[in-house]
Write a protein that holds these residues in place. Structure first.
Motif: not given
Length: 390
Positions: A124-133, A251-255, A290-302
């Motif tokens: 077992g082990g679901h994605q919410e406990n991978l992607q979530g808090q 981003v609240q933690s190292a994780r 932290r301030a620079f993070m606002d300059r990074v845009i992430v999108t999907e390329d088909a």
């Protein structure tokens, strides 16, 4: 025995602690074609059982190779749909650990098959406990190692599982992926290549889906010589998980940081590396990153998404404050089988990971044990003695 606390314990206890520790800082290996980290659950289980059994180095190595082979091929058969809801290292890792355990316990092929079948009920082990808090994700690997040991020990004592546990209409593949598994893909090349020879070794201490972008930024910085202050915007175009897992501004933690492309890109540009120090409290608290993070845009390329999972690629567009636009296509990840780390780069990574845990002499001795294949008890004793003293 467990190398985490240096204390004696059952193989299941050791596998649980070692598996959890091995996955905590996101530096474990990757089987790219299955999106799977086999090392943490498989080696943690094999190391614990090998020591309990007094196994030879050869037996330990064979068990690790066997666990990798079965786990990686099951991962291919379940993917990509399995990953939609399930953390495949937590699930398939249980089966890889079971194979290693069963082999070290001297099981026949039939016994190993029963170990896999039994393990499929524990996986077992679901994605919410991978992607979530939360902090559950590393425990996925610890549980996989421990549950795999239990499955292997049970099979060695004669407990049986259903022969159709993986591919039957109500089996594991049907329950956790689309259909009953692509077993033709999973078995392709059997007896021609082994999974353990096709591993990715991480060059960064973060999620592997971030790697192509970091490699691309490094290449662009070398070619064009810009600094963070020169950059107005960074566009990163990737595949599905690049966005679904790693497009993370909160981003609240190292994780959290290890799964944030924005943070990792900013840290690379400001510090020159994304290794252990990038996730220290001091670096996490830096206002410029932290301030620079606002300059990074992430999108999907088909087009890039269509090549996933066989290829992990990225396309980057960096706009400078001067108005100059720089583009780069990153076709590989450094550390993948088609772009491997050199021995020198692997040793550099080893030295960084052992610094502060082992003194220089102990680290060198342990490296020699690993590279020369000295008897397994020697390897374990070096680990446990030094970590207990640390």
């Amino acid at each position: 025995m467990t190398y985490v606390d240096g204390a004696s314990g059952s193989p299941r206890h050791a596998a649980l602690l070692n598996g959890t520790a091995s996955h905590t800082i996101e530096f474990d290996d990757i089987f790219r074609d299955g999106g799977y980290h086999p090392g943490s659950p498989t080696i943690s289980a094999a190391l614990a059982v090998a020591q309990a059994e007094g196994s030879s180095v050869e037996a330990f190595h064979r068990a690790v190779i066997g666990g990798y082979e079965v786990g990686c091929r099951i991962a291919i058969a379940l993917q990509p749909s399995h990953y939609r809801n399930w953390h495949i290292t937590a699930t398939v890792g249980t089966m890889g650990a079971a194979v290693s355990t069963a082999m070290l316990k001297g099981c026949s092929a039939e016994g190993i098959a029963h170990a896999i079948a039994i393990a499929s009920s524990f996986a077992g082990g679901h994605q919410e406990n991978l992607q979530g808090q939360g902090q559950t994700k590393p425990m996925h690997c610890g549980h996989a190692a421990e549950a795999g040991v239990l499955a292997g020990l049970a099979a060695a004592e004669g407990v049986t599982g259903s022969p159709g546990s993986l591919d039957a209409p109500h089996g594991y593949a049907a329950a956790t992926s689309d259909g009953t598994g692509n077993w033709q893909a999973g078995l392709e090349g059997l007896n021609e290549w082994t999974s353990i020879s096709r591993m990715t070794f991480k060059n960064y201490g973060c999620c592997g889906h971030i790697f192509p972008a970091l490699d691309g930024i490094n290449a662009m910085r070398v070619e064009h010589g810009f600094d963070p202050g020169d950059i107005a915007e960074v566009e990163i175009h990737g595949y599905g998980p690049t966005v679904s897992i790693c497009d993370r501004m909160d981003v609240q933690s190292a994780r959290d940081a290890r799964f944030s492309l924005q943070y990792c890109a900013a840290a690379l540009l400001h510090t020159g590396a994304v290794r252990m120090a990038a996730f220290s409290p001091e670096t996490l608290g830096r206002d410029d990153i932290r301030a620079f993070m606002d300059r990074v845009i992430v999108t999907e390329d088909a087009t890039i998404a269509a090549a996933y999972p066989a290829r992990r690629q990225a396309r980057l567009v960096i706009t400078l404050n001067s108005g100059v636009v720089i583009e780069h296509f990153q076709p590989t990840r450094k550390g993948d089988p088609d772009d491997p780390l050199t021995d020198a780069e692997l040793f550099e990574k080893y030295d960084e990971l052992t610094a502060g845990v082992l003194d220089a002499g102990a680290a060198e001795r342990l490296r020699d044990v690993i590279m020369t294949g000295d008897e397994l008890p020697g390897l374990v004793l070096i680990k446990t003695r030094q970590l207990s003293a640390a």
